[in-house]
Design a protein around this motif. Structure first.
Motif: not given
Length: 480
Positions: A1-13, A396-412
């Motif tokens: 689920m974390l990878e799927a969320l990461n794929d949408f946020l950092s891979g598309k948004l 690897s899991t922390v990297f995926a989590f960091a990608d998600i928070t990084m994308t949220c950071l960029a969004f804001v």
């Protein structure tokens, strides 16, 4: 689920946000990164001059390069090429090109809304221009928390893991022991605060950057006859026109943008925290300097790494392995086994300064949330513990989590930039008009921006501007 969320946020948004808004800023500003490209070098030269007791624009640049020029320029480029093929390099260039405009405006706004912090120092960044420019304190708090989690914690663990395992591969050093040594060296630097962090960056950033560029240029020089063909491969692969990499078009775009953003950080909202600390005469000047750092990071250093990999003969389509190993083996294929050692040493310097930068971003966000000294000391202890912990983990899991928070950071941050873009344009036009009037070093007169919530201690009203004619008169009087 974390990878799927990461794929949408950092891979598309993330692609839509960075490239879309960066392109919008570029067009609306009449291509500010192109118009000021030659001027960047003059501003960079001027930034070498600082004022006693204050951080110069050059020191702020070195501090931001400490973060921008890091593992992303070595391991990140390797990962992009491995997973996206040579075409990923082209999309890293595109990301940087529009990112230069985003960096100009985010760093300019950070200067506009910065706050004096005593002893000639300043603090600022997206949290400050969100609070004082948009009047949205809750949004500023969300940004600060995301910045603290992403850079103050997650990325520090990742950087520690990267360097300790690289040294293990090259020298057979125990990762835990390396992590402890790294933590001790960081603790010594942290004690001196932002001034010591800036001083260490002043020393290490030019050394690590010039040494790395020098070695990679040597490799490129030995294979110079193959460079045109390799550049052709990069362009063809970027659009799926090269048969060997035809199936990687989607991956080339995604990996190029993701790793490009990770490398140059334009639009993420990280660099403005550092850009705000400099004492400059006009916010636009610091915007120009920081746009230059994006150019240096991606078009020079990342391109050097990419050509090193592609020209070495070690990389082949379908290569499987991590980015560090790919870069190490690519250099070793040309210069011999010492190439692996060089990459590890270079990576150590890159990561050390990068952790200093990440720590400062975490401290800056923490200072926005709380000025309690005890909280700051606890944060420093946690950072040092994370350095040791990260050296012993598979992240690897922390990297995926960091990608998600990084994308949220960029969004804001990018939403805030879009809402404050008119203010950024006003400041840019003020800077442009003064330069057209013959003022070599434009100054920021806060009385012209009385409608903005500015700190008058940081930006006084009616400052004196030095024109080209004034400077000539002053030099003539000095000679007499």
């Amino acid at each position: 689920m974390l990878e799927a969320l990461n794929d949408f946020l950092s891979g598309k948004l993330l692609i839509v946000l960075i490239v879309g808004l960066g392109g919008y800023f570029t067009i609306r500003s009449r291509f500010v990164q192109f118009r000021h490209f030659g001027h960047m070098f003059a501003v960079f030269k001027e930034s070498l001059r600082g004022q006693a007791g204050q951080l110069s624009s050059f020191q702020a640049l070195m501090l931001s390069l400490a973060g921008r020029v890091g593992a992303g320029n070595i391991a990140g480029v390797g990962i992009a090429v491995t997973m996206g093929g040579p075409g990923a390099v082209f999309w890293m260039w595109v990301t940087a090109l529009v990112g230069m405009a985003s960096s100009f405006f985010e760093c300019t706004l950070a200067q506009v809304y910065k706050r004096a912090d005593g002893d000639g120092l300043y603090r600022g960044g997206p949290a400050y221009y969100i609070q004082h420019g948009l009047k949205r304190k809750s949004m500023a708090i969300v940004f600060s928390i995301l910045l603290l989690v992403t850079y103050g914690f997650a990325f520090i663990g990742l950087q520690s893991y990267t360097v300790t395992h690289s040294l293990q591969n090259a020298f057979a050093f125990d990762p835990q022991h390396t992590g402890i040594v790294l933590a001790v060296l960081l603790a010594i630097t942290f004690i001196g605060g932002i001034k010591r962090i800036a001083a260490v960056s002043d020393l290490l950033v030019p050394v690590k950057t010039l040494a790395y560029i020098g070695v990679t240029l040597y490799v490129i020089g030995t294979q110079i006859e193959h460079v045109p063909a390799m550049l052709e491969t990069i362009f063809k692969s970027a659009f799926g026109l090269d048969p060997a990499f035809g199936g990687l078009l989607g991956s080339a775009i995604v990996m190029g943008v993701k790793r490009g953003v990770f490398a140059n950080e334009a639009g993420l909202g990280s660099a403005p925290n550092v850009a705000a600390v400099a004492a400059v005469k006009h916010p636009g000047a610091q915007g120009v300097v920081q746009a230059f750092s994006v150019f240096l990071d991606t078009f020079v250093i990342c391109t050097c790494t990419a050509l090193l990999i592609l020209l070495s003969g070690f990389y082949t389509p379908g290569f499987e392995g991590d980015g560090i190993v790919l870069t190490q083996n690519s250099l070793a294929a040309v210069v011999g086994d010492w190439g692996r050692l060089f990459v590890s040493i270079a990576l150590s310097l890159f990561v050390f300064t990068c952790i200093l930068y990440n720590y400062y971003l975490g401290e800056n966000s923490l200072q926005f949330l709380s000025r309690n000294r005890t909280v700051l000391m606890v944060f420093r202890g946690l950072v040092l513990a994370l350095v040791v912990w990260g050296s012993m983990q598979d992240l690897s899991t922390v990297f995926a989590f960091a990608d998600i928070t990084m994308t949220c950071l960029a969004f804001v941050n990018l939403i805030a930039l879009a809402l404050l873009f008119k203010v950024g344009l006003r400041v840019m036009r003020d800077y442009d008009e003064q330069r057209k009037a013959g003022i070599k070093q434009p100054v920021f007169d806060s009385s012209k921006f009385a409608d903005l919530d500015l700190d008058r201690n940081a930006w006084p009203a009616n400052p004196q501007a030095e024109t080209v004619a004034d400077k000539a008169v002053g030099q003539a009087q000095t000679q007499r």
